[in-house]
Design a protein around this motif. Structure first.
Motif, mmCIF file in Angstrom:
data_model
loop_
_atom_site.group_PDB
_atom_site.id
_atom_site.type_symbol
_atom_site.label_atom_id
_atom_site.label_comp_id
_atom_site.label_asym_id
_atom_site.label_seq_id
_atom_site.Cartn_x
_atom_site.Cartn_y
_atom_site.Cartn_z
ATOM 1 N N UNK A 141 0.852 -1.186 0.000
ATOM 2 C CA UNK A 141 0.000 0.000 0.000
ATOM 3 C C UNK A 141 0.891 1.240 0.000
ATOM 4 N N UNK A 142 0.396 2.288 -0.613
ATOM 5 C CA UNK A 142 1.074 3.578 -0.528
ATOM 6 C C UNK A 142 0.018 4.692 -0.495
ATOM 7 N N UNK A 143 0.135 5.554 0.512
ATOM 8 C CA UNK A 143 -0.768 6.703 0.664
ATOM 9 C C UNK A 143 -2.235 6.264 0.704
ATOM 10 N N UNK A 144 -2.531 5.249 1.493
ATOM 11 C CA UNK A 144 -3.905 4.742 1.580
ATOM 12 C C UNK A 144 -4.471 4.941 2.987
ATOM 13 N N UNK A 145 -5.799 5.000 3.057
ATOM 14 C CA UNK A 145 -6.489 5.249 4.316
ATOM 15 C C UNK A 145 -7.728 4.354 4.403
ATOM 16 N N UNK A 146 -7.924 3.772 5.560
ATOM 17 C CA UNK A 146 -9.166 3.032 5.854
ATOM 18 C C UNK A 146 -9.431 1.922 4.833
ATOM 19 N N UNK A 147 -8.405 1.144 4.560
ATOM 20 C CA UNK A 147 -8.520 0.054 3.594
ATOM 21 C C UNK A 147 -8.266 -1.284 4.293
ATOM 22 N N UNK A 148 -8.732 -2.371 3.670
ATOM 23 C CA UNK A 148 -8.528 -3.692 4.268
ATOM 24 C C UNK A 148 -8.476 -4.774 3.192
ATOM 25 N N UNK A 149 -7.544 -5.701 3.364
ATOM 26 C CA UNK A 149 -7.406 -6.909 2.534
ATOM 27 C C UNK A 149 -7.202 -6.568 1.059
ATOM 28 N N UNK A 150 -6.211 -5.735 0.772
ATOM 29 C CA UNK A 150 -5.922 -5.341 -0.606
ATOM 30 C C UNK A 150 -4.474 -5.647 -0.961
ATOM 31 N N UNK A 151 -4.183 -5.583 -2.254
ATOM 32 C CA UNK A 151 -2.817 -5.739 -2.742
ATOM 33 C C UNK A 151 -2.518 -4.653 -3.779
ATOM 34 N N UNK A 156 -5.651 5.343 -2.203
ATOM 35 C CA UNK A 156 -7.061 4.958 -2.151
ATOM 36 C C UNK A 156 -7.592 5.158 -0.733
ATOM 37 N N UNK A 157 -8.886 5.370 -0.625
ATOM 38 C CA UNK A 157 -9.512 5.514 0.675
ATOM 39 C C UNK A 157 -10.777 4.684 0.770
ATOM 40 N N UNK A 158 -10.934 3.971 1.895
ATOM 41 C CA UNK A 158 -12.145 3.167 2.113
ATOM 42 C C UNK A 158 -12.380 2.171 0.988
ATOM 43 N N UNK A 159 -11.370 1.362 0.732
ATOM 44 C CA UNK A 159 -11.434 0.334 -0.315
ATOM 45 C C UNK A 159 -11.044 -1.000 0.306
ATOM 46 N N UNK A 160 -11.809 -2.047 0.016
ATOM 47 C CA UNK A 160 -11.553 -3.372 0.587
ATOM 48 C C UNK A 160 -11.507 -4.435 -0.511
ATOM 49 N N UNK A 161 -10.717 -5.488 -0.280
ATOM 50 C CA UNK A 161 -10.646 -6.664 -1.147
ATOM 51 C C UNK A 161 -10.419 -6.277 -2.613
ATOM 52 N N UNK A 163 -7.375 -5.001 -5.825
ATOM 53 C CA UNK A 163 -6.000 -5.219 -6.287
ATOM 54 C C UNK A 163 -5.615 -4.185 -7.344
ATOM 55 N N UNK A 164 -4.372 -3.773 -7.293
ATOM 56 C CA UNK A 164 -3.722 -2.987 -8.343
ATOM 57 C C UNK A 164 -4.594 -1.831 -8.831
ATOM 58 N N UNK A 165 -5.032 -1.021 -7.895
ATOM 59 C CA UNK A 165 -5.888 0.115 -8.235
ATOM 60 C C UNK A 165 -5.341 1.380 -7.599
ATOM 61 N N UNK A 166 -5.790 2.512 -8.113
ATOM 62 C CA UNK A 166 -5.304 3.793 -7.603
ATOM 63 C C UNK A 166 -6.439 4.814 -7.617
ATOM 64 N N UNK A 167 -6.366 5.745 -6.675
ATOM 65 C CA UNK A 167 -7.279 6.889 -6.620
ATOM 66 C C UNK A 167 -8.748 6.448 -6.590
ATOM 67 N N UNK A 168 -9.020 5.375 -5.873
ATOM 68 C CA UNK A 168 -10.389 4.876 -5.751
ATOM 69 C C UNK A 168 -10.912 5.143 -4.342
ATOM 70 N N UNK A 169 -12.237 5.127 -4.204
ATOM 71 C CA UNK A 169 -12.839 5.527 -2.933
ATOM 72 C C UNK A 169 -14.140 4.768 -2.687
ATOM 73 N N UNK A 170 -14.339 4.380 -1.428
ATOM 74 C CA UNK A 170 -15.584 3.736 -0.984
ATOM 75 C C UNK A 170 -16.021 2.620 -1.935
ATOM 76 N N UNK A 171 -15.126 1.662 -2.128
ATOM 77 C CA UNK A 171 -15.398 0.598 -3.094
ATOM 78 C C UNK A 171 -14.949 -0.747 -2.557
ATOM 79 N N UNK A 172 -15.379 -1.780 -3.248
ATOM 80 C CA UNK A 172 -15.174 -3.146 -2.806
ATOM 81 C C UNK A 172 -14.916 -4.030 -4.009
#
Length: 583
Positions: A141-151, A156-161, A163-172
């Motif tokens: 992770x780099x420069x991420x907030x409130x995320x879980x179980x990602x690679x 990104x902020x508030x993103x869970x489960x 992979x390989x994404x950037x500048x995303x928000x409130x997503x799953x």
């Protein structure tokens, strides 16, 4: 199942595996076994305490009142303490788990599980972190907030489960996405909002099951100019606009068929969120694995492995393990890495031939952290296994634990609602206590709330910089079952991100936001059901097929195991019918 009384099947291949690794068949069902393992995983219930070795103030996953000795990450990894000094002579007059529990409570524990982390103090169970905050599970992770179980996430902020994404928000469950907001189960998309099941789309809003689309709103295509005008009318820069569009997107998505499970390139595999798996049964969130069963979050490269969670990268012939990689012949463990022939051990690395150990590094032939000669170890372990059968441990719930069972809940360091168990298998306090689990009541909170979440401005443009100094009251105010913290702050990187994309301020605390996202995820269980395709339409008539399917005008006869139960509102199609409509 000795725990929940539900029936479950042990087939011939299961028996062969248990015989291969020398363990008896399980007496608990796969679901109860998964819950029991996850009682070891406290990601986000964090506490302020002091390192018992160096004395500095730290953040820890162990509640201070529980009495565990906690070291900071640096002290724990140092040579300033010796795990062998906590060694115990095995006592054949007492149950094994009673003695193991004493060792677990006596030996120092690492405050947080984080490695290769820079500027990421409030992170846990994650590696390769840079400038991250309140982020848990996964790696890179780099420069991420409130995320879980990602690679491999960036900013990104508030993103869970995902992979390989950037500048995303409130997503799953995103894959290779950029600037995608409030979306789920979508891949290779950009500059879009409220997507579900889309691939290779950009500039789309509220769309479901689209492929290679652009300038679409609720699955209706527009010109570039029309799209810009319609988007402006939706007022996605306001909280009211976001809530309205989100609600409408959910309602619209229920009118389209969904694939029975999110699986791709799988061979003889059942479960959900599977990719490139072979002979995997009852597995969830698994990639590039072979012959794995009854497991969750197995990211890459596990083989011939049963009942594991958060385990990957070369693990083989392993059973009932939470967290680890590079293992062979490991059973009944928590956080065991690059080891072999290790049983009933916790937080051990690069070791072999351990039985009932904790905190060991580069050791072999140890029992309860005591060193033995190879010959002594070989004679003593069979005696201990037999003793575990003759004198099993009994829990207050009445459940007994002998060789072949995972750690009993009473010797695990966390309460049910401190762990991810509450996220994936939520219970009320009474429900948890009735099942023999511990529960931790939230302490008295006396936050000086400056503004309630529901009273925040409609747009981020109305928010001043002084919001960074204010305590915001969560709109749930602790009335939910989401481990609500009742209050939260906005951090500078978060405010900058919201302003960059003109997104409204969150009104819930990070825990509530995370749990609301997980409620959109499929369950960690499977049910047998039949395809909802009824010929020309779905069974309830909500969806008219756009093509003639293989079964023609007759109802589709295909059956499958799905995480979506028949009493849910989704239209669920088999692989063939879904591909005919979507691809």
């Amino acid at each position: 199942c000795r725990n929940c009384k539900a029936s479950f099947t042990i087939d011939e291949q299961d028996f062969s595996f248990y015989k291969k690794i020398g363990v008896p068949p399980p007496t608990w069902c796969p679901r109860c076994r998964m819950i029991r393992r996850q009682l070891f995983r406290n990601e986000r219930s964090l506490y302020k305490t002091m390192c018992a070795l160096c004395g500095k103030n730290i953040i820890s996953m162990y509640a201070p009142e529980n009495g565990y000795t906690v070291y900071c990450v640096e002290c724990y990894a140092s040579d300033r303490w010796n795990p062998h000094s906590y060694a115990k002579e095995y006592d054949f007059s007492r149950p094994f788990f009673e003695q193991l529990g004493e060792l677990f409570r006596a030996i120092p524990r690492r405050a947080m599980y984080q490695d290769f982390a820079t500027g990421s103090e409030y992170t846990n169970y994650a590696v390769y972190m840079k400038n991250c905050y309140f982020t848990f599970g996964g790696h890179h992770y780099e420069d991420c907030r409130y995320c879980a179980q990602n690679f491999y996430l960036t900013n990104c902020g508030d993103v869970d489960f995902s992979m390989r994404s950037e500048l995303c928000y409130e997503s799953l469950h995103l894959r290779r996405c950029s600037r995608v907001f409030y979306s789920s189960y979508s891949e290779d998309c950009a500059d879009s909002w409220f997507l579900f099941g889309c691939r290779n789309c950009h500039d789309c809003i509220g769309c479901t099951n689209l492929r290679n689309a652009k300038y679409c709103i609720f699955n209706e295509e527009y010109t570039k100019e029309e799209y810009a005008k319609k988007k402006q009318e939706l007022k996605l820069d306001t909280r009211t606009g976001i809530d309205a569009a989100g609600k409408r997107a959910v309602e619209k998505s229920l009118n389209f068929p969904r694939k029975y499970a999110w699986v791709r390139n799988t061979v003889n595999s059942t479960g959900d969120d599977l990719e490139q798996t072979k002979e995997c049964v009852y597995c969830f969130s698994a990639t590039e694995d072979e012959n794995c069963r009854y497991s969750f979050f197995v990211p890459t490269g596990a083989k011939d492995t049963y009942d594991v969670d958060h385990v990957a990268m070369g693990t083989q012939d392993t059973y009932e393990l939470h967290s680890g990689f590079g293992n062979n012949m490991v059973a009944f463990g928590n956080r065991v890495y690059d080891s072999h022939h290790v049983y009933y051990s916790d937080d051990c690395y690069n070791s072999a031939y351990l039985f009932g150990c904790a905190g060991l590094r580069k050791k072999e032939y140890c029992i309860l952290n005591k060193q033995y000669a190879k010959e002594e170890y070989a004679k003593l372990v069979p005696k201990i296994r037999a003793h575990m059968q003759e004198q099993p441990h009994k829990e207050p719930s009445g459940n007994t634990f002998s060789f072949g069972e995972y750690f009993p809940p009473s010797i695990m360091p966390f309460a049910y609602n401190e762990c991810v168990t509450q996220e994936y298998f939520p219970l009320t306090k009474d429900g948890a206590l009735q099942r023999g689990f511990r529960w931790r009541d939230a302490g008295t909170r006396s936050y000086n709330i400056a503004v309630e979440g529901d009273a925040l401005p409609e747009t981020v443009s109305e928010v001043q910089d002084d919001i960074l100094e204010k305590i915001i009251g969560c709109a749930h105010a602790g009335t939910c079952n989401h481990q609500c913290s009742t209050a939260f702050r906005i951090i500078p990187a978060e405010l900058q991100f919201l302003r960059q994309f003109n997104l409204p301020m969150p009104r819930l605390c990070p825990n509530c936001r995370h749990l609301e996202r997980l409620e959109k995820r499929n369950s960690l269980s499977l049910v047998q059901r039949i395809c909802d395709c009824n010929g020309a339409k779905s069974k309830r008539g909500e969806y008219a097929n756009t093509k003639v399917h293989v079964h023609g005008a007759n109802p589709c006869p295909n059956t499958f195991e799905s995480p979506l139960s028949p009493d849910r509102p989704e239209i669920v199609y088999c692989e063939s019918c879904y591909q005919a409509e979507v691809v």
